[in-house]
Design an enzyme around this catalytic site. Structure first.
Site, PDB file in Angstrom:
ATOM      1  N   ASP A 119     -42.562  58.550 -49.169  1.00  0.00           N
ATOM      2  CA  ASP A 119     -42.132  57.493 -50.083  1.00  0.00           C
ATOM      3  C   ASP A 119     -41.822  58.079 -51.467  1.00  0.00           C
ATOM      4  O   ASP A 119     -42.521  58.981 -51.934  1.00  0.00           O
ATOM      5  CB  ASP A 119     -43.265  56.460 -50.193  1.00  0.00           C
ATOM      6  N   ASN A 127     -46.670  59.803 -54.351  1.00  0.00           N
ATOM      7  CA  ASN A 127     -46.132  60.041 -55.690  1.00  0.00           C
ATOM      8  C   ASN A 127     -47.013  59.437 -56.776  1.00  0.00           C
ATOM      9  O   ASN A 127     -47.034  59.912 -57.897  1.00  0.00           O
ATOM     10  CB  ASN A 127     -44.725  59.425 -55.779  1.00  0.00           C
ATOM     11  N   GLU A 138     -37.758  59.817 -48.726  1.00  0.00           N
ATOM     12  CA  GLU A 138     -36.995  58.713 -49.317  1.00  0.00           C
ATOM     13  C   GLU A 138     -36.342  59.197 -50.603  1.00  0.00           C
ATOM     14  O   GLU A 138     -36.987  59.280 -51.648  1.00  0.00           O
ATOM     15  CB  GLU A 138     -37.909  57.515 -49.626  1.00  0.00           C
TER      16      GLU A 138
END
Ligand SMILES: *[C@@H]1O[C@H](CO)[C@@H](O)[C@H](O)[C@H]1NC(C)=O
Ligand SMILES: CC(=O)N[C@H]1CO[C@H](CO)[C@@H](O)[C@@H]1O
Length: 512
Positions: A212, A115, A248
């Site tokens: 993530d 990200n 996540e």
């Protein structure tokens, strides 16, 4: 032709949710911050013989080195490049780990930090784990390479450039998460570099990815990257197998972004699971174990086949991320073992066991001021090896919850239960509960403040069983309590509320 086409589509979707563990291996363990050399050894000496399906590893790519505070665990969530060198080891050691673990049937799941890059205030220089130069201010990461064009600054609409309002979906996905430089994943070039990194790992032999901060990316951008991924390495996986994906997404309810937004890409982490289970086992808010009768979707969780579940993770075991104070961890071992035991006995979700390091917890005004402390390390910053004591526990401040007898035996219990239905629920209207899994196993909990002495239908064949919580079957002997199941399937359970572990689990592979 029509049928073939349909199969291809179904096969593609199915593979993203399938954990790619060997058949009959139903859990993975997160070896948080372990060195690759130690993971390779652990696969061979412990995880394979005890039926663990895989290991979630800490991010393997180059990260920034932070010195204030001193090398916190969260520096590994601040990428500098996609080179494979970190405090866990270099690329040679990484390849050796993947090969050796795969060779004994234990698969590797990579924590993929895609990200963002490092924090906006990380400075400029070569203070990174491979020594690559970077400049956070100008957003220059020549070792990838990324430049200012590859970040979302123009797209973010918050005043500070950080996420300020979790009710604004665009902010959550286009702005900086706690100042981390937010990659422009809508750009083909960025998608290509991320997919190139992930494919490099797939070729080495990893079985899947934890994505993530998935909540901070648009589901369509994640999908565009996943569509570029190769099939798994056929040295260890069947042809056409796709990487397992679990994203996540912290969704405790009350925010516009939902776990279900990401089902098109793979599974999601169900954070409600550990938060609720901790509340029940602590008996907070009037909760009781009797209410667990409809545990799972009945509690508002995502569908079982979309869920990755855990009692605690590396964030919320130290008060970061989601869940709050109810989260049970190794710091409360008696309740923690019951929670992990319940999770591993219950059919809901794909289960991940946590394995932690100890740190000097210190609460000031209800907050742990040492929540940043990284793994056990030497003064030069190198991570300490995981040593193994004569009694099979770990040294050097590695907690190794996955080696606790009760937890290890419940990982085996879950494997024996694979595919068996939830059955024979019993409760006393309070905190004494029991349930079985078809005719393979049965588990009984006494979380009340008084003794339990009750006869229950286990669904099991008649015989003498070894309780795998107070001991285990070794050869034809039982080192723990014995449970006698009569021909009608009934058995008597006496569990003192003062017992070290007030629960009992029996299964057909631990029959005497
Ligand atoms: C990787 O690390 C090992 C162990 O520290 C070392 O022996 C080896 O030379 C390193 N390899 C490379 C390519 O740096
Ligand atoms: C509500 C309640 O406490 N019910 C029962 C729980 O179980 C014990 C014995 O195991 C009973 O004495 C309680 O009445």
């Amino acid at each position: 032709m029509g049928i073939y086409f349909l199969l291809l589509i179904v096969g593609f979707c199915w593979a993203q949710y399938n954990p790619n563990t060997l058949s009959g291996r139903t859990s993975i363990v997160h070896l948080f911050e372990w060195r690759w050399a130690d993971i390779a050894l652990e696969c061979e000496r412990y995880l394979a013989p005890n039926g663990f399906g895989g290991v979630q590893i800490s991010p393997p790519n180059e990260n920034v080195i932070i010195t204030d505070p001193w090398q916190p665990w969260w520096e590994r969530y601040q990428p500098i490049s996609y080179k494979l060198c970190t405090r866990s080891g270099n690329e040679t050691e990484f390849r050796d780990m993947v090969t050796r673990c795969n060779d004994v049937g234990v698969h590797i799941y990579v924590d993929a930090v895609i990200n963002h890059m490092c924090g906006a205030n990380a400075g400029a220089g070569d203070h990174a784990t491979c020594g690559s130069y970077f400049n956070a201010k100008t957003e220059d990461f020549p070792a990838v390479p990324y430049s200012g064009w590859d970040f979302n600054d123009g797209k973010c609409k918050s005043r500070s450039g950080d996420i300020e309002n979790y009710h604004d979906v665009s902010q959550v996905r286009d702005c900086r998460l706690v100042s981390l430089l937010d990659l422009a994943l809508e750009k083909d070039y960025v998608r290509f570099k991320v997919a190139e990194y992930m494919n490099y790992l797939v070729d080495i032999g990893v079985a899947g990815f934890r994505i993530d901060a998935a909540k901070h990316m648009w589901p369509g951008d994640v999908k565009a990257i996943l569509e570029k991924l190769k099939d798994l390495n056929t040295k260890w996986f069947s042809a056409g197998a796709k990487p397992f994906i679990y994203q996540e997404v912290i969704d405790l309810g009350g925010e516009p972004i939902k776990g279900s937004d990401y089902f098109g890409n793979g599974r999601v982490t169900e954070f409600k699971y550990g938060a609720k289970l901790g509340t029940v086992i602590r008996k907070w808010n009037g909760e009781k174990m009797a209410y667990l009768k409809n545990w799972g979707e009945g509690w508002g969780f995502v569908p079982s086949d979309r869920a990755l579940v855990f009692v605690d993770n590396h964030d919320n075991q130290r008060g970061h991320g989601a869940g709050g104070a109810s989260i049970l961890t190794f710091w409360d071992p008696r309740l923690y073992k019951m929670a992990v035991g319940f999770m591993l006995a219950h059919p809901y979700g794909f289960t991940r066991v946590m394995s932690s390091f100890r740190w000097p917890r210190s609460f000031v005004n209800g907050r742990d001021v040492n929540d940043w402390i990284g793994p056990p390390s030497n003064s030069d910053g190198s991570v300490k090896p995981v040593t193994i004591n004569a009694d099979t526990t770990c040294g050097n401040d590695w907690v190794c919850e996955h080696r606790w007898r009760q937890i290890k035996n419940m990982v085996i219990f879950r494997n024996v239960m694979d595919g068996q239905p939830f059955s024979n629920w019993w409760d006393n209207g309070s905190n004494q509960v029991a349930f079985g899994r078809g005719n393979k196993g049965f588990i009984v909990f006494n979380n009340d403040d008084w003794n339990m002495d009750v006869s229950l239908q286990t669904g099991l064949p008649a015989g003498t069983y070894c309780d795998v919580i107070s001991g285990q079957k070794e050869g034809n002997k039982c080192t723990g309590k014995q449970v006698y199941v009569s021909v009608d399937g009934m058995a008597n359970f006496q569990i003192s509320n003062n017992a070290e572990d007030p629960f009992v689990a029996i299964h057909v592979n631990a029959k005497l």
